[in-house]
Write a protein that holds these residues in place. Structure first.
Motif, mmCIF file in Angstrom:
data_model
loop_
_atom_site.group_PDB
_atom_site.id
_atom_site.type_symbol
_atom_site.label_atom_id
_atom_site.label_comp_id
_atom_site.label_asym_id
_atom_site.label_seq_id
_atom_site.Cartn_x
_atom_site.Cartn_y
_atom_site.Cartn_z
ATOM 1 N N TYR A 46 1.599 -17.350 -11.778
ATOM 2 C CA TYR A 46 2.019 -16.096 -12.407
ATOM 3 C C TYR A 46 0.922 -15.657 -13.375
ATOM 4 N N GLY A 59 7.019 -6.821 -10.255
ATOM 5 C CA GLY A 59 8.196 -7.388 -9.605
ATOM 6 C C GLY A 59 9.035 -8.300 -10.481
ATOM 7 N N TYR A 60 8.843 -8.218 -11.807
ATOM 8 C CA TYR A 60 9.573 -9.094 -12.725
ATOM 9 C C TYR A 60 10.872 -8.493 -13.250
ATOM 10 N N THR A 103 14.394 -9.831 -12.338
ATOM 11 C CA THR A 103 14.463 -10.070 -10.896
ATOM 12 C C THR A 103 14.423 -11.584 -10.662
ATOM 13 N N LYS A 128 12.076 -13.150 -9.282
ATOM 14 C CA LYS A 128 10.725 -13.608 -9.635
ATOM 15 C C LYS A 128 10.657 -13.989 -11.114
ATOM 16 N N ALA A 129 11.248 -13.183 -11.968
ATOM 17 C CA ALA A 129 11.255 -13.491 -13.406
ATOM 18 C C ALA A 129 12.114 -14.715 -13.690
ATOM 19 N N ARG A 130 13.241 -14.822 -13.018
ATOM 20 C CA ARG A 130 14.124 -15.976 -13.227
ATOM 21 C C ARG A 130 13.445 -17.278 -12.805
ATOM 22 N N ASP A 131 12.563 -17.196 -11.807
ATOM 23 C CA ASP A 131 11.802 -18.377 -11.379
ATOM 24 C C ASP A 131 10.718 -18.734 -12.397
ATOM 25 N N LEU A 132 10.187 -17.746 -13.066
ATOM 26 C CA LEU A 132 9.102 -17.924 -14.023
ATOM 27 C C LEU A 132 9.576 -18.526 -15.351
#
Length: 146
Positions: A31, A77-78, A96, A98-102
């Protein structure tokens, strides 16, 4: 003039060291497009979404700056903007997948730093530090639920 560094600088240096480690871990995980300013805003998005004005206030930036950062995060896309179910005129900023994964990557890096600090300071001193800062938060954090 005294050689003693003021407490604000000491707190900032420790915070910045932790922040740098968290961003390095996030970048190492792929990221690489998140800036500290974006991260500061991203961390403040509520589970059910946040209004732009709330994000600006809690991040202590102007609404225009928050809008600019949300635009960047949206392009990356976050976050996404969605209608606010409580007010048809308003929009919410939501995380999103993607943010929850980060977010857990940064949280793990913070935990690692805290473990290192505990190892260096000792468990008792680290507990005292946490207790002291928690107590100071009661009189310094305008966003704490009182």
């Amino acid at each position: 003039m005294t050689d003693e560094v003021n407490i604000g600088v000491l707190l900032f240096v420790a915070y910045r060291a932790m922040e740098n480690r968290a961003f390095a871990a996030v970048a190492a995980a792929g990221y690489e497009d998140i800036t500290p300013a974006q991260g500061k805003l991203l961390q403040r998005v509520d589970e059910d979404g946040s209004r732009l004005s709330e994000l600006a206030e809690s991040a202590q930036v102007t609404k225009q700056t928050a809008g600019y950062l949300v635009d960047q995060l949206e392009r990356g896309g976050y976050v996404e903007r969605c209608p606010d179910p409580g007010d048809a005129r308003a929009r919410l900023v939501r995380l999103t997948g993607k943010a929850r994964d980060l977010l857990p990557i940064g949280a793990a890096a913070v935990s690692e730093v805290e473990a290192e600090w505990t190892s260096y300071l000792g468990k008792r001193r680290m507990e005292q530090l946490r207790d002291t800062l928690t107590r100071l938060r009661e009189i310094t954090d305008p966003y704490i639920d009182r």
